[in-house]
Design a protein around this motif. Structure first.
Motif, mmCIF file in Angstrom:
data_model
loop_
_atom_site.group_PDB
_atom_site.id
_atom_site.type_symbol
_atom_site.label_atom_id
_atom_site.label_comp_id
_atom_site.label_asym_id
_atom_site.label_seq_id
_atom_site.Cartn_x
_atom_site.Cartn_y
_atom_site.Cartn_z
ATOM 1 N N ALA A 61 0.751 -1.158 0.087
ATOM 2 C CA ALA A 61 0.041 0.159 -0.099
ATOM 3 C C ALA A 61 0.964 1.289 -0.031
ATOM 4 N N SER A 62 0.443 2.315 -0.796
ATOM 5 C CA SER A 62 1.266 3.464 -0.661
ATOM 6 C C SER A 62 -0.012 4.737 -0.889
ATOM 7 N N GLY A 63 0.690 5.886 -0.395
ATOM 8 C CA GLY A 63 -0.247 7.103 -0.607
ATOM 9 C C GLY A 63 -0.643 7.392 -2.025
ATOM 10 N N ARG A 64 -1.579 7.928 -2.312
ATOM 11 C CA ARG A 64 -2.021 8.384 -3.735
ATOM 12 C C ARG A 64 -1.064 9.434 -4.165
ATOM 13 N N ASN A 65 -0.375 10.161 -3.413
ATOM 14 C CA ASN A 65 0.773 11.175 -4.131
ATOM 15 C C ASN A 65 1.850 10.425 -4.700
ATOM 16 N N GLU A 66 2.190 9.411 -4.185
ATOM 17 C CA GLU A 66 3.277 8.515 -4.745
ATOM 18 C C GLU A 66 3.140 7.904 -6.018
ATOM 19 N N ASN A 67 1.681 7.582 -6.349
ATOM 20 C CA ASN A 67 1.570 7.222 -7.688
ATOM 21 C C ASN A 67 0.526 7.748 -8.579
ATOM 22 N N ILE A 68 0.127 9.157 -8.059
ATOM 23 C CA ILE A 68 -0.792 9.953 -8.909
ATOM 24 C C ILE A 68 -0.617 9.967 -10.283
ATOM 25 N N ILE A 69 0.824 9.885 -10.895
ATOM 26 C CA ILE A 69 1.232 10.033 -12.096
ATOM 27 C C ILE A 69 0.781 8.571 -13.016
ATOM 28 N N VAL A 70 1.032 7.691 -12.162
ATOM 29 C CA VAL A 70 0.861 6.184 -12.831
ATOM 30 C C VAL A 70 -0.839 6.405 -13.120
ATOM 31 N N GLU A 71 -1.298 6.654 -11.961
ATOM 32 C CA GLU A 71 -2.974 6.296 -12.240
ATOM 33 C C GLU A 71 -3.448 7.455 -13.125
ATOM 34 N N ALA A 72 -3.100 8.659 -13.128
ATOM 35 C CA ALA A 72 -3.521 9.602 -14.218
ATOM 36 C C ALA A 72 -3.441 9.298 -15.675
ATOM 37 N N ARG A 73 -2.122 8.612 -15.875
ATOM 38 C CA ARG A 73 -1.740 8.221 -17.334
ATOM 39 C C ARG A 73 -2.671 6.974 -17.546
ATOM 40 N N SER A 178 -14.671 10.546 -6.308
ATOM 41 C CA SER A 178 -14.637 9.258 -5.590
ATOM 42 C C SER A 178 -14.546 8.142 -6.318
ATOM 43 N N ARG A 179 -13.936 7.014 -5.855
ATOM 44 C CA ARG A 179 -13.601 5.660 -6.652
ATOM 45 C C ARG A 179 -14.850 5.022 -6.710
ATOM 46 N N SER A 180 -14.968 4.358 -7.828
ATOM 47 C CA SER A 180 -16.217 3.393 -7.956
ATOM 48 C C SER A 180 -15.963 2.317 -8.783
ATOM 49 N N ASP A 181 -16.593 1.501 -9.071
ATOM 50 C CA ASP A 181 -16.664 0.042 -9.946
ATOM 51 C C ASP A 181 -16.511 0.743 -11.315
ATOM 52 N N HIS A 182 -17.100 1.928 -11.615
ATOM 53 C CA HIS A 182 -17.183 2.506 -13.130
ATOM 54 C C HIS A 182 -16.061 3.572 -13.064
ATOM 55 N N ASN A 183 -15.362 4.189 -12.073
ATOM 56 C CA ASN A 183 -14.374 4.705 -12.237
ATOM 57 C C ASN A 183 -13.119 4.469 -11.068
ATOM 58 N N PRO A 184 -12.516 3.489 -11.073
ATOM 59 C CA PRO A 184 -11.524 2.878 -10.034
ATOM 60 C C PRO A 184 -10.375 3.791 -9.779
ATOM 61 N N HIS A 185 -10.018 4.659 -10.817
ATOM 62 C CA HIS A 185 -8.937 5.631 -10.213
ATOM 63 C C HIS A 185 -9.195 6.916 -9.413
ATOM 64 N N GLY A 186 -10.629 7.141 -9.709
ATOM 65 C CA GLY A 186 -11.175 8.203 -8.802
ATOM 66 C C GLY A 186 -10.751 9.441 -9.236
ATOM 67 N N LEU A 187 -10.760 9.383 -10.777
ATOM 68 C CA LEU A 187 -10.283 10.788 -11.328
ATOM 69 C C LEU A 187 -11.357 10.941 -12.634
ATOM 70 N N LEU A 188 -11.508 12.272 -12.794
ATOM 71 C CA LEU A 188 -12.462 12.449 -14.045
ATOM 72 C C LEU A 188 -11.735 13.521 -14.951
ATOM 73 N N ILE A 189 -12.175 13.291 -16.447
ATOM 74 C CA ILE A 189 -11.486 14.162 -17.270
ATOM 75 C C ILE A 189 -12.561 15.256 -17.502
ATOM 76 N N GLU A 190 -11.899 16.443 -17.560
ATOM 77 C CA GLU A 190 -12.642 17.748 -17.816
ATOM 78 C C GLU A 190 -12.122 18.540 -19.015
ATOM 79 N N LYS A 191 -12.814 19.134 -19.828
ATOM 80 C CA LYS A 191 -12.643 20.172 -20.790
ATOM 81 C C LYS A 191 -11.690 19.461 -21.871
ATOM 82 N N TRP A 192 -12.058 18.114 -22.111
ATOM 83 C CA TRP A 192 -11.539 17.392 -23.007
ATOM 84 C C TRP A 192 -11.728 17.736 -24.401
ATOM 85 N N ARG A 193 -10.592 18.096 -25.399
ATOM 86 C CA ARG A 193 -10.894 18.352 -26.753
ATOM 87 C C ARG A 193 -9.995 17.772 -27.697
#
Length: 205
Positions: A61-73, A178-193
């Motif tokens: 287990a690790s804090g989210r800040n440690e692997n945010i780039i991996v999760e975001a990518r 919030s993380r969910s079954d549909h969004n396990p990373h807990g991130l949301l894309i905004e202003k996508w173009r």
């Protein structure tokens, strides 16, 4: 008689000292055992065991800040894979787009609606076109929140008579949800173009 009383008192004092030493020893031993138990439990809480194909794998287990780039990518790549991987099947297209829209805000829904109005998905089905996408790279800027990203990838569009390779560049922002079954990373894309989407090569089949 006094000698016997003195001996009894001395013996009693020795027994009392010995008893207190035993009690202190037991207390120290109990304290040490509790301390080691707490240490063991704390170290075990930092470990996650995953069962995969009948094998137990250990993860940490690790804090989210440690692997945010991996999760975001991975979040950005997953979204683009769902949105742009299309086969000539209405149900498959709907399932993929539905999964993609859970990962982004209304900007993705707007692009989907625009493509639908232009009969893009109907043309894929009627012409038996298959479309896949491969991520080349994803740049994530975590210096400022929400996180800006830029996606670079290649689309492969397979038609009956040709295979077209297109370059695709998009950008957007990521915010925490919030993380969910549909969004396990807990991130949301905004202003996508889409910044760029042009043919790279065309090969006849």
């Amino acid at each position: 008689m006094f000698t016997k009383a003195k001996n009894i008192e001395t013996t009693f004092r020795q027994i009392r000292i010995f008893t207190m030493m035993v009690i202190m020893g037991c207390m120290l031993l109990c304290g040490f055992v509790l301390f080691k138990s707490y240490q063991t439990v704390s170290s075990l809480q930092d470990k996650i065991y995953i069962l995969a194909d009948g094998k137990v794998l250990e993860a940490f287990a690790s804090g989210r800040n440690e692997n945010i780039i991996v999760e975001a990518r991975d979040h950005v790549i997953t979204f683009h894979r769902y949105f742009f991987s299309l086969d000539p099947d209405d149900k498959a297209i709907s399932e993929n787009i539905s999964k993609a829209l859970y990962l982004a805000d209304g900007s993705a829904k707007k692009q989907y609606d625009n493509l639908k109005e232009r009969s893009y998905f109907s043309n894929i089905i009627s012409a038996n076109i298959s479309q896949t996408i491969k991520a080349d790279s994803v740049n994530i800027e975590i210096g400022q929140y929400p996180f800006h990203f830029k996606f670079y990838g290649k689309q492969t569009i397979t038609r009956a008579s040709s295979v077209v390779e297109r370059i695709l560049v998009t950008e957007g922002y990521l915010r925490n949800v919030s993380r969910s079954d549909h969004n396990p990373h807990g991130l949301l894309i905004e202003k996508w173009r889409t910044l760029e989407n042009r043919d790279l090569s065309v090969k006849n089949r």
